[in-house]
Motif scaffolding. Structure first.
Motif, short mmCIF file in Angstrom:
data_model
loop_
_atom_site.label_atom_id
_atom_site.label_comp_id
_atom_site.label_asym_id
_atom_site.label_seq_id
_atom_site.Cartn_x
_atom_site.Cartn_y
_atom_site.Cartn_z
N GLN A 46 0.87 -1.09 0.12
CA GLN A 46 0.11 0.07 0.02
C GLN A 46 1.03 1.21 -0.06
OE1 GLN A 46 -3.52 0.27 2.75
NE2 GLN A 46 -4.07 -1.94 2.08
N TYR A 47 2.10 1.07 0.36
CA TYR A 47 2.99 2.40 0.21
C TYR A 47 3.14 2.72 -1.23
CZ TYR A 47 5.82 2.50 4.70
OH TYR A 47 6.09 2.48 6.04
N GLU A 48 2.91 1.86 -2.22
CA GLU A 48 3.10 2.43 -3.48
C GLU A 48 1.86 3.34 -3.97
OE1 GLU A 48 3.28 0.78 -8.02
OE2 GLU A 48 3.27 -0.82 -6.54
N GLN A 49 0.48 3.00 -3.26
CA GLN A 49 -0.55 3.62 -3.62
C GLN A 49 -0.56 5.14 -2.87
OE1 GLN A 49 -2.76 0.52 -2.15
NE2 GLN A 49 -2.20 -0.29 -4.48
N LEU A 50 -0.18 5.00 -1.70
CA LEU A 50 -0.07 6.20 -0.79
C LEU A 50 0.75 7.38 -1.50
CD1 LEU A 50 0.36 4.40 2.74
CD2 LEU A 50 -1.42 5.81 1.89
N LYS A 134 -6.43 3.84 7.87
CA LYS A 134 -6.14 5.19 7.27
C LYS A 134 -7.33 6.25 7.96
CE LYS A 134 -5.22 2.30 3.81
NZ LYS A 134 -5.58 1.50 4.35
N PHE A 135 -6.96 7.35 8.15
CA PHE A 135 -7.91 8.41 8.61
C PHE A 135 -7.70 9.59 7.82
CE2 PHE A 135 -6.55 5.81 12.14
CZ PHE A 135 -7.75 5.64 12.77
N VAL A 136 -8.74 10.03 7.04
CA VAL A 136 -8.58 11.44 6.44
C VAL A 136 -9.11 12.45 7.09
CG1 VAL A 136 -9.21 12.41 3.99
CG2 VAL A 136 -8.74 10.03 4.08
N LEU A 137 -8.23 13.54 7.28
CA LEU A 137 -8.69 14.68 7.96
C LEU A 137 -8.87 15.92 6.99
CD1 LEU A 137 -9.46 16.26 10.58
CD2 LEU A 137 -7.01 16.42 10.85
N PHE A 146 -10.92 4.58 7.50
CA PHE A 146 -10.97 3.59 6.48
C PHE A 146 -9.89 2.52 7.04
CE2 PHE A 146 -11.70 7.40 4.09
CZ PHE A 146 -12.70 7.18 3.48
N ARG A 147 -10.62 1.03 7.20
CA ARG A 147 -9.72 0.11 7.52
C ARG A 147 -8.63 -0.48 6.82
NH1 ARG A 147 -10.77 -0.28 13.17
NH2 ARG A 147 -13.03 0.15 13.57
N PRO A 152 -5.59 2.79 -0.39
CA PRO A 152 -5.26 3.91 -0.30
C PRO A 152 -5.83 4.33 -1.80
CG PRO A 152 -3.30 3.12 0.23
CD PRO A 152 -4.15 1.98 -0.01
N ASP A 153 -5.99 3.95 -2.89
CA ASP A 153 -6.44 4.44 -4.06
C ASP A 153 -7.97 4.12 -4.04
OD1 ASP A 153 -6.11 1.56 -4.67
OD2 ASP A 153 -4.86 2.24 -6.40
N ASP A 154 -8.63 3.45 -3.21
CA ASP A 154 -10.01 3.23 -2.98
C ASP A 154 -10.85 4.37 -3.55
OD1 ASP A 154 -12.60 2.96 -1.67
OD2 ASP A 154 -12.11 0.83 -2.06
N PRO A 155 -11.76 4.26 -4.66
CA PRO A 155 -12.57 5.45 -4.71
C PRO A 155 -13.20 6.15 -3.63
CG PRO A 155 -13.12 3.60 -6.41
CD PRO A 155 -12.34 3.22 -5.14
N ALA A 156 -13.56 5.44 -2.67
CA ALA A 156 -14.20 6.02 -1.45
C ALA A 156 -13.01 7.11 -0.96
CB ALA A 156 -14.57 5.19 -0.64
N ILE A 157 -11.81 6.46 -0.83
CA ILE A 157 -10.97 7.66 -0.23
C ILE A 157 -10.49 8.68 -1.19
CG2 ILE A 157 -8.38 7.92 0.48
CD1 ILE A 157 -8.52 5.08 1.48
#
Length: 167
Positions: A46-50, A134-137, A146-147, A152-157
């Motif tokens: 997931q580092y790659e997507q981050l 993950k926490f989006v502020l 997000f669990r 990280p690249d999920d459409p919801a995020i």
């Protein structure tokens, strides 16, 4: 699930990788993606997507802030210098990575104690369940949780990030 939070969350100090102290407020009005990370986890890719998110949105008012954590099956055993080298050399990480933290238990970092009060999409709050939670502020103070299994690249995020980028 969206939850409005007290702006005091941005003022909770945490230790930086270089031994200094910082707060999320130091990032100004950016959209922040706070994530507990680990180098030896099945979710480590997931580092790659981050990093892709960081590159795509950094110049528009966004940043990822990584917090290494060794509380889940010892998957972040190294020291901070080793972690930073791994992140840079293996994944090309350019986003800030703070010092190692505990995210659960009595010695949990104050920032994570506050973050864990937020409910996820299923309405559940409480302990961080694994690496890469993950926490989006948002600049307005909304917090989205997000669990780990949500990439990280999920459409919801991505939607939360794009909707809240500063104009």
């Amino acid at each position: 699930m969206t939850q409005a939070i007290d702006t005091a969350l941005r003022d909770i100090p945490f230790q930086t990788a270089d031994g200094g102290t910082q707060t999320l407020a130091d990032y100004g009005e950016k959209v922040l993606l706070v994530v507990n990370v680990a180098s030896k986890c099945g979710l480590t890719p997931q580092y790659e997507q981050l990093e892709q998110l960081q590159k795509a949105y950094a110049d528009r008012g966004f940043t990822v802030v990584g917090f290494p954590c060794n509380q889940f099956a010892g998957q972040e055993p190294g020291g901070i210098d080793e972690i930073l080298d791994y992140c840079a050399m293996t994944w090309g990480v350019t986003f800030p990575v703070a010092d190692k933290v505990k995210v659960n238990g009595g010695k949990a970092a104050p920032l994570f104690k506050a973050l864990k009060k937020t409910r996820d999409a299923e309405g559940k709050r409480g302990p961080v369940i694994w690496n890469f939670e993950k926490f989006v502020l948002t600049p307005s103070g909304d917090l989205h949780r997000f669990r780990p299994n949500v990439k990280p690249d999920d459409p919801a995020i991505v939607e939360v990030i794009e909707r809240n980028l500063p104009a």
